[in-house]
Design an enzyme around this catalytic site. Structure first.
Site, PDB file in Angstrom:
ATOM      1  N   LYS A  20       0.681  -1.151   0.003  1.00  0.00           N
ATOM      2  CA  LYS A  20      -0.112   0.255  -0.212  1.00  0.00           C
ATOM      3  C   LYS A  20       0.952   1.194   0.038  1.00  0.00           C
ATOM      4  O   LYS A  20       2.116   1.273   0.085  1.00  0.00           O
ATOM      5  CB  LYS A  20      -0.902  -0.080   1.254  1.00  0.00           C
ATOM      6  CG  LYS A  20      -1.965  -1.244   1.256  1.00  0.00           C
ATOM      7  CD  LYS A  20      -2.751  -1.143   2.272  1.00  0.00           C
ATOM      8  CE  LYS A  20      -3.924  -2.305   2.424  1.00  0.00           C
ATOM      9  NZ  LYS A  20      -4.841  -2.401   3.657  1.00  0.00           N
ATOM     10  N   HIS A 134      -2.032  -5.373   1.699  1.00  0.00           N
ATOM     11  CA  HIS A 134      -3.225  -6.349   1.357  1.00  0.00           C
ATOM     12  C   HIS A 134      -3.002  -7.508   1.095  1.00  0.00           C
ATOM     13  O   HIS A 134      -2.015  -7.750   0.412  1.00  0.00           O
ATOM     14  CB  HIS A 134      -4.176  -5.547   0.274  1.00  0.00           C
ATOM     15  CG  HIS A 134      -5.120  -6.352  -0.239  1.00  0.00           C
ATOM     16  ND1 HIS A 134      -6.481  -6.693   0.502  1.00  0.00           N
ATOM     17  CD2 HIS A 134      -5.351  -7.239  -1.178  1.00  0.00           C
ATOM     18  CE1 HIS A 134      -7.030  -7.451   0.160  1.00  0.00           C
ATOM     19  NE2 HIS A 134      -6.425  -7.746  -1.214  1.00  0.00           N
TER      20      HIS A 134
HETATM   21  P1  DAT Z   1      -7.718  -7.421   5.524  1.00  0.00           P
HETATM   22  O1  DAT Z   1      -7.167  -6.431   4.969  1.00  0.00           O
HETATM   23  O2  DAT Z   1      -6.876  -7.979   6.863  1.00  0.00           O
HETATM   24  O3  DAT Z   1      -8.396  -8.402   4.729  1.00  0.00           O
HETATM   25  P2  DAT Z   1     -10.543  -6.341   5.753  1.00  0.00           P
HETATM   26  O4  DAT Z   1     -10.846  -6.877   4.512  1.00  0.00           O
HETATM   27  O5  DAT Z   1     -11.572  -6.634   6.728  1.00  0.00           O
HETATM   28  O6  DAT Z   1      -9.175  -6.758   6.278  1.00  0.00           O
HETATM   29  O7  DAT Z   1     -10.354  -4.578   5.745  1.00  0.00           O
HETATM   30  C1  DAT Z   1      -9.820  -4.286   4.628  1.00  0.00           C
HETATM   31  C2  DAT Z   1      -9.184  -3.144   5.091  1.00  0.00           C
HETATM   32  O8  DAT Z   1      -9.965  -2.151   5.897  1.00  0.00           O
HETATM   33  C3  DAT Z   1      -8.177  -3.069   6.220  1.00  0.00           C
HETATM   34  O9  DAT Z   1      -6.842  -3.798   5.867  1.00  0.00           O
HETATM   35  C4  DAT Z   1      -8.029  -2.190   7.067  1.00  0.00           C
HETATM   36  C5  DAT Z   1      -9.485  -1.573   7.086  1.00  0.00           C
HETATM   37  N1  DAT Z   1     -10.224  -1.698   8.182  1.00  0.00           N
HETATM   38  C6  DAT Z   1     -10.556  -2.979   8.310  1.00  0.00           C
HETATM   39  N2  DAT Z   1     -11.322  -2.892   9.623  1.00  0.00           N
HETATM   40  C7  DAT Z   1     -11.244  -1.681  10.031  1.00  0.00           C
HETATM   41  C8  DAT Z   1     -11.589  -0.969  11.212  1.00  0.00           C
HETATM   42  N3  DAT Z   1     -12.188  -1.483  12.112  1.00  0.00           N
HETATM   43  N4  DAT Z   1     -11.082   0.266  11.183  1.00  0.00           N
HETATM   44  C9  DAT Z   1     -10.334   1.031  10.403  1.00  0.00           C
HETATM   45  N5  DAT Z   1      -9.914   0.331   9.104  1.00  0.00           N
HETATM   46  C10 DAT Z   1     -10.226  -0.952   9.225  1.00  0.00           C
HETATM   47 MG    MG Z   2      -9.925  -8.329   3.248  1.00  0.00          MG
END
Ligand code: DAT
Ligand code: MG
Length: 181
Positions: A20, A134
Site C-alpha cells: 500500500k 493487502h
Molecule cells: P484485511 O485487509 O485484513 O483482509 P478487511 O478486508 O476486513 O481486512 O478490511 C480491509 C481494510 O480495511 C483493512 O486492511 C484495513 C481497513 N479496516 C478494516 N477494519 C477496520 C477498522 N475497524 N477500522 C479501520 N480500518 C479498518
Molecule cells: Mg480483506
C-alpha cells in the site's frame, strides 16, 4: 482457518498482494518482499498501479457500509502517502494462508509483532488502519481481486481461463530517431 494447513491437503492457490502507499513511501518494499519470499511462493505478476477511485471502491466494495470506508479509499488511493501501490500475484501451495500468516492481523496493533503489519503498521489519529499490505482472504476473493487488478497477459502464466477478443487499440512504442545520417 489460517493455521490448519497440516490438517488438510495442500492446494495450489493464488493471492493478490498490494504494498500500500504507506509501504512505498516508507521504503519498505524490499523488506516486505523479503518477508514474503520466506513463503517460497512464486511471483506470477507485479506492477505499479495508480489507484483510481473506481478501482479502490471496487476492491473494497464489501466494506462500503463501514464508517471508515471513505478514509480507507483515500488511504489506498495514496492521499496520505504516494499515489501508487505495488500489486503482486503470488502463486503456489496454500498461498492464501501462507501469505496471511506473514502479513498478520488486520488491526496492526493486534497483529503478531513479527508479522509485516505488526512490524510496520500503525493506526492513525483518524482511525485508519495503515497496515502496509493487502492480501487476499480466500480463493473466491483472490480470483475476484486478481481479475480486477491484472489482465491475463500481465501474468507469467495463465491462472484462470481466458477468451480471445479482437479489439482496436492505440499502442505506444518507444520513439526512434528516424533522421538520415
Ligand atoms: P484485511 O485487509 O485484513 O483482509 P478487511 O478486508 O476486513 O481486512 O478490511 C480491509 C481494510 O480495511 C483493512 O486492511 C484495513 C481497513 N479496516 C478494516 N477494519 C477496520 C477498522 N475497524 N477500522 C479501520 N480500518 C479498518
Ligand atoms: Mg480483506
Amino acid at each position: 482457518m489460517e493455521h490448519e494447513i497440516s490438517k488438510r491437503e495442500m492446494k495450489t492457490q493464488q493471492s493478490l498482494v498490494l504494498i500500500k502507499p504507506d509501504g512505498l513511501l516508507k521504503s519498505l518494499t524490499g523488506n516486505i518482499l523479503t518477508e514474503l519470499s520466506d513463503t517460497k511462493l512464486i511471483i506470477a505478476g507485479a506492477k505499479i498501479v495508480e489507484v483510481t477511485k473506481e478501482l479502490a471502491e471496487e476492491h473494497y466494495h464489501h466494506l462500503m457500509e463501514e464508517k471508515f470506508f471513505d478514509e480507507l479509499i483515500k488511504y489506498i488511493m495514496g492521499e496520505y502517502h504516494v499515489k501508487r501501490v505495488l500489486a503482486l500475484v503470488y502463486h503456489g501451495e496454500d498461498a492464501i494462508s501462507k501469505i496471511r500468516k506473514v502479513v498478520g492481523a488486520t488491526n496492526p496493533e493486534k497483529a503478531e509483532p513479527t508479522s509485516i503489519r505488526g512490524k510496520y503498521g500503525r493506526i492513525t489519529s483518524k482511525g485508519v488502519f495503515e497496515n502496509v499490505v493487502h492480501a487476499s482472504e480466500n480463493e473466491k476473493e483472490a480470483e475476484r481481486e486478481i481479475k480486477l487488478w491484472f489482465k491475463p497477459e500481465e501474468l507469467a502464466h495463465t491462472i484462470y481461463p481466458t477468451e480471445e477478443m479482437e479489439v482496436k487499440k492505440v499502442e505506444y512504442f518507444w520513439k526512434t530517431d528516424k533522421k538520415k545520417k
